[in-house]
Motif scaffolding. Sequence first.
Motif, mmCIF file in Angstrom:
data_model
loop_
_atom_site.group_PDB
_atom_site.id
_atom_site.type_symbol
_atom_site.label_atom_id
_atom_site.label_comp_id
_atom_site.label_asym_id
_atom_site.label_seq_id
_atom_site.Cartn_x
_atom_site.Cartn_y
_atom_site.Cartn_z
ATOM 1 N N LEU A 195 0.829 -1.208 0.000
ATOM 2 C CA LEU A 195 0.000 0.000 0.000
ATOM 3 C C LEU A 195 0.862 1.256 0.000
ATOM 4 O O LEU A 195 0.545 2.241 -0.680
ATOM 5 N N ALA A 196 1.959 1.227 0.746
ATOM 6 C CA ALA A 196 2.874 2.370 0.782
ATOM 7 C C ALA A 196 3.487 2.603 -0.599
ATOM 8 O O ALA A 196 3.603 3.742 -1.050
ATOM 9 N N GLN A 197 3.856 1.516 -1.282
ATOM 10 C CA GLN A 197 4.434 1.651 -2.616
ATOM 11 C C GLN A 197 3.413 2.203 -3.621
ATOM 12 O O GLN A 197 3.782 2.836 -4.592
ATOM 13 N N MET A 198 2.152 1.963 -3.355
ATOM 14 C CA MET A 198 1.095 2.456 -4.250
ATOM 15 C C MET A 198 0.678 3.885 -3.888
ATOM 16 O O MET A 198 -0.267 4.413 -4.455
ATOM 17 N N GLY A 199 1.364 4.480 -2.920
ATOM 18 C CA GLY A 199 1.095 5.860 -2.569
ATOM 19 C C GLY A 199 0.083 6.064 -1.475
ATOM 20 O O GLY A 199 -0.446 7.166 -1.313
ATOM 21 N N GLY A 200 -0.201 5.032 -0.692
ATOM 22 C CA GLY A 200 -1.139 5.160 0.422
ATOM 23 C C GLY A 200 -0.688 6.232 1.397
ATOM 24 O O GLY A 200 0.499 6.376 1.676
ATOM 25 N N LYS A 201 -1.613 6.974 1.904
ATOM 26 C CA LYS A 201 -1.306 8.093 2.813
ATOM 27 C C LYS A 201 -1.263 7.614 4.264
ATOM 28 O O LYS A 201 -2.024 6.728 4.665
ATOM 29 N N GLY A 202 -0.384 8.225 5.029
ATOM 30 C CA GLY A 202 -0.310 7.968 6.462
ATOM 31 C C GLY A 202 0.320 6.641 6.841
ATOM 32 O O GLY A 202 0.218 6.213 7.990
ATOM 33 N N LEU A 203 0.957 5.972 5.915
ATOM 34 C CA LEU A 203 1.578 4.677 6.214
ATOM 35 C C LEU A 203 3.035 4.879 6.604
ATOM 36 O O LEU A 203 3.690 5.816 6.128
ATOM 37 N N PRO A 204 3.579 4.008 7.435
ATOM 38 C CA PRO A 204 4.978 4.171 7.842
ATOM 39 C C PRO A 204 5.921 4.015 6.639
ATOM 40 O O PRO A 204 5.638 3.260 5.714
ATOM 41 N N GLU A 205 7.026 4.755 6.678
ATOM 42 C CA GLU A 205 8.017 4.679 5.602
ATOM 43 C C GLU A 205 9.002 3.540 5.812
ATOM 44 O O GLU A 205 9.705 3.150 4.886
ATOM 45 N N SER A 206 9.058 3.029 7.049
ATOM 46 C CA SER A 206 9.961 1.916 7.353
ATOM 47 C C SER A 206 9.355 1.084 8.477
ATOM 48 O O SER A 206 8.404 1.510 9.138
ATOM 49 N N VAL A 207 9.923 -0.086 8.655
ATOM 50 C CA VAL A 207 9.473 -0.973 9.718
ATOM 51 C C VAL A 207 10.704 -1.600 10.377
ATOM 52 O O VAL A 207 11.667 -1.959 9.695
ATOM 53 N N ALA A 208 10.678 -1.693 11.707
ATOM 54 C CA ALA A 208 11.744 -2.378 12.452
ATOM 55 C C ALA A 208 11.307 -3.822 12.660
ATOM 56 O O ALA A 208 10.137 -4.095 12.960
ATOM 57 N N TRP A 209 12.254 -4.735 12.477
ATOM 58 C CA TRP A 209 11.912 -6.159 12.545
ATOM 59 C C TRP A 209 12.974 -6.903 13.339
ATOM 60 O O TRP A 209 14.162 -6.625 13.226
ATOM 61 N N ASN A 210 12.533 -7.868 14.160
ATOM 62 C CA ASN A 210 13.465 -8.694 14.926
ATOM 63 C C ASN A 210 14.105 -9.746 14.031
ATOM 64 O O ASN A 210 13.439 -10.348 13.192
#
Length: 182
Positions: free
Chosen positions: A103-118
Amino acid sequence: MSTYVIKNAAGDIEMWDAQPFPGSVEVNYEVVRGWDGKPYKAGEEPPRPVESIVEAKRAAIDAGTSAAIIAGFEYAVDGVSYHFSYDAFDQQNFADTANVALLAQMGGKGLPESVAWNAYKNWKDGQGELVRLTFTAESFLALYTGGAVAHKAARMAEGGARKAALAEAVARGATAEELEAI
């Protein structure tokens, strides 16, 4: 070696022990449990039906496949190999995060630009050094497809190949011993 048994009217062993007990008679043979859980004179237990072997093997293959999937996978990030957990909880988190990344790649608004993962460095015998890695939408999708999805697909293909080998063996009339070895 003496064994003490009680037999029913049909002559089948119902109870046995190494020590005498009320109503038992002494016999000079060993009593063993057959595949069906019933007691038999050693060497006289019935052979296990092929259907029972096949059913048990299919269940074992399924259980082994599931265990291999949830054991997690290795994936290299910036040239360093990490172990990623992939239990049922993590599978759902991977799928949810992949959806957000798409969704972020499709231009969704308000989505995080990155994610932290274990992840874990130096993974051995179920232990490793916990680290937190940060992924962009693009790099997370690469982890998801090249790591998680590829891992699950490979384990499922292995399980499928074992089931196909089992079906082929049944079709050619394999012996119980051959079926057990698959």
